[in-house]
Scaffold this motif. Structure first.
Motif, short mmCIF file in Angstrom:
data_model
loop_
_atom_site.label_atom_id
_atom_site.label_comp_id
_atom_site.label_asym_id
_atom_site.label_seq_id
_atom_site.Cartn_x
_atom_site.Cartn_y
_atom_site.Cartn_z
N LEU A 1 -10.58 -8.83 20.93
CA LEU A 1 -9.26 -9.07 20.37
C LEU A 1 -9.35 -9.50 18.91
CD1 LEU A 1 -6.18 -9.59 20.66
CD2 LEU A 1 -6.76 -11.90 21.46
N ILE A 2 -10.30 -10.38 18.61
CA ILE A 2 -10.46 -10.86 17.23
C ILE A 2 -11.03 -9.77 16.32
CG2 ILE A 2 -11.68 -12.55 15.80
CD1 ILE A 2 -11.65 -14.42 18.25
N ALA A 3 -11.97 -8.97 16.84
CA ALA A 3 -12.69 -8.01 16.00
C ALA A 3 -11.90 -6.73 15.75
CB ALA A 3 -14.04 -7.68 16.63
N VAL A 4 -11.23 -6.20 16.77
CA VAL A 4 -10.58 -4.88 16.62
C VAL A 4 -9.11 -4.88 16.99
CG1 VAL A 4 -12.76 -3.69 17.03
CG2 VAL A 4 -11.23 -4.11 18.95
N GLY A 5 -8.58 -5.99 17.50
CA GLY A 5 -7.16 -6.04 17.81
C GLY A 5 -6.88 -6.01 19.29
N PRO A 6 -5.61 -6.15 19.67
CA PRO A 6 -5.23 -6.19 21.09
C PRO A 6 -5.55 -4.88 21.81
CG PRO A 6 -3.43 -6.95 19.69
CD PRO A 6 -4.45 -6.34 18.78
N SER A 7 -5.97 -4.99 23.05
CA SER A 7 -6.30 -3.80 23.84
C SER A 7 -5.08 -2.93 24.08
CB SER A 7 -6.90 -4.23 25.18
OG SER A 7 -8.13 -4.86 25.00
N LEU A 8 -3.92 -3.55 24.28
CA LEU A 8 -2.71 -2.77 24.52
C LEU A 8 -2.33 -1.96 23.29
CD1 LEU A 8 -0.57 -5.32 26.58
CD2 LEU A 8 -1.83 -3.33 27.41
N SER A 9 -2.59 -2.49 22.09
CA SER A 9 -2.31 -1.72 20.87
C SER A 9 -3.25 -0.52 20.78
CB SER A 9 -2.49 -2.61 19.64
OG SER A 9 -1.56 -3.67 19.66
#
Length: 508
Positions: free
Chosen positions: A457-465
């Motif tokens: 989540l911190i490195a590449v963003g939310p999984s849902l996005s």
């Protein structure tokens, strides 16, 4: 007579399962994860969007190779299938001594992927039968011996346990050795057909290595054997006259029609840009049980089909089908999850068998608190492997998110992280009391798997996005699997902690 047979088979079962049990555990675990190797790779390369069509991806790859490897002797193009996202291209340079690059990763439009380099799920797939840091032939011989021991252990276990199906319905908790035996029986019987199939077909997939005498008797060389076993059709030598290569995307569309819309696996282009260029297009292993697939030949200049590839014999097709069943690439999503769960039961079967060995023998020791050196080695090897390797696997995923994206040696550093963490866990297992080592490593494993979604989540963003951007549920499902694994490790840590407390009370 029957009791004597069962007793002798019990001894065979015990030692065939123990001697290479730690290697079998790693093989089973990596092979289980490898059923989703494409999805694991996509999770480890979140910047890459999936391709829209194979023909478009091949056309883009052709344009890229023409610019960067136009004078190569041959091209190999593996377009993304329904589960993949990238096109892998390899080429044989005209001057092998030049020392230049010979491979690249492209997206669906033929652009070189500017993303985190990784070996992804492919490394775990290769690890389960090629190991690592060893010559491939030696690794496969070791793995073959382990698989043979596994087959012996399964068959002797069936003979030994006369109440094996009755015991399947008995799963008692908190009963010490009895609980481990119940868990071993349940995980063994629940997926018994799978265990037999996966072990036997794994041996078949490398039969020419394990039984070389028939090959040596029938063929003058290994090259002659492979030419007969895996024919690609006749192709003329390069004429030395430059002539443009016909559009490969058009050939893919035509081959797809001939193959009844089956997925393309790879293209092999010989003498690209030459008047005698030829193209072989083979169906994907995911297109059916026959993992070798069917091949269609084209004239590289005109794009017209050539003579059909030589037909394969019944034995070759049978071998190809067994390899396909073993790898499970043909499986749709529900069936692949069934493969995965069966692999989980196989991994648990090996793990519980190893723990059961120590649980049974500790009670027979003159002084259970001061066991002999052999028992201590087995006990600590169990901790180092059964608890330590899952921790190493979690570190592999964490390294993918934490290492610098621009690092040129990222794949090697990810792999090195896995083995370094595994080595540290093994060292901890050797210096701590076993029950405490179980608790410590299981607790750290739980934290590591739980950290994977957070770090992602911190490195590449939310999984849902990511799921919305790439139109795929791979990312949130992967995070969910990580959390479930973390919960199981936490339960194991709590159980090990209670066992350690109980052991200290008994000692006092």
């Amino acid at each position: 007579m029957k009791n004597g047979l069962r007793q002798s088979m019990s001894t065979v079962h015990t030692w065939s399962g123990l001697l290479l049990g730690w290697l079998l555990y790693v093989m089973f675990l990596c092979g289980t994860v490898a059923y989703f190797q494409e999805e694991v790779t996509r999770w480890m390369q979140p910047e890459v969007a999936p391709a829209h069509s194979q023909a478009e991806a091949v056309a883009g790859a052709q344009a890229w190779l023409t610019r960067h490897a136009g004078d190569a002797l041959s091209w190999y193009i593996a377009p993304p299938g329904r589960r993949g996202a990238v096109t892998q291209v390899y080429w044989q340079p005209a001057d092998p001594a030049s020392g230049g690059r010979t491979s690249a990763t492209l997206d669906g439009q033929g652009r070189e992927v500017v993303a985190r380099a990784t070996s992804g799920g492919y490394f775990l797939y290769r690890l389960h039968f090629d190991l690592h840091y060893l010559p491939v032939i030696w690794a496969r011989i070791i793995v073959g011996i382990a698989a043979m021991f596994m087959l012996v252990a399964i068959l002797s276990g069936i003979i030994t346990h006369k109440k094996i199906f009755a015991d399947f319905f008995m799963l008692r908790f908190g009963k010490g050795q009895r609980s481990w035996l119940d868990a071993h029986n349940v995980t063994a019987v629940l997926a018994l057909p799978f265990h037999l199939m996966i072990t036997y077909t794994g041996l078949v997939s490398l039969a020419s290595l394990y039984a070389p005498a028939p090959v040596a008797a029938a063929f003058t060389s290994g090259g002659a054997y492979y030419a007969a076993a895996f024919p690609t059709g006749a192709s003329a030598a390069a004429a030395g006259v430059r002539q443009p290569l016909a559009p490969l995307g058009t050939m893919v569309l035509r081959a797809t029609q001939v193959f009844d819309a089956r997925e393309i696996g790879y293209l092999w282009v010989q003498s690209p840009g030459d008047r005698n260029a030829s193209v072989a297009i083979t169906t994907s292993p995911a297109a059916g049980f026959d993992t070798r697939g069917d091949t269609m030949l084209f004239d590289g200049v005109t794009g017209q089909p050539r003579e059909p590839s030589p037909p394969r014999g019944t034995a070759q097709r049978a071998e190809s089908v067994m390899v396909g069943i073993h790898a499970g690439r043909y499986a749709n999503l529900p069936l692949r999850w069934l493969y995965f769960l069966s692999g989980v039961f196989g991994t648990a079967m090996v793990a519980t068998g190893l723990v059961l060995w120590t649980a049974k023998r500790r009670q027979r020791l003159p002084d259970p608190e001061r066991p002999h050196i052999g028992f201590r080695i087995v006990e600590r090897m169990n901790v180092a492997t059964i608890a330590g390797f899952p921790l190493a696997l979690a570190s592999y995923f964490l390294a993918n998110r934490l290492l610098p994206v621009a690092a040129s040696d990222r794949p090697d550093r990810e792999i090195a992280t896995l083995f370094i963490v595994w080595g540290i866990a093994a060292l901890w297992a050797m210096i701590r009391r076993p029950q405490r080592a179980w608790r410590d490593i299981a607790a750290i494993t739980a934290l590591a798997f739980a950290a994977v979604p957070v770090v992602s989540l911190i490195a590449v963003g939310p999984s849902l996005s990511l799921a919305a951007r790439h139109d795929s549920l791979i990312y949130p499902v992967f995070d969910l699997v990580m959390l479930v694994t973390a919960a199981l490790a936490a339960v194991a840590a709590r159980y090990a902690g209670l066992a350690a407390t109980r052991t200290r009370r008994v000692a006092r």
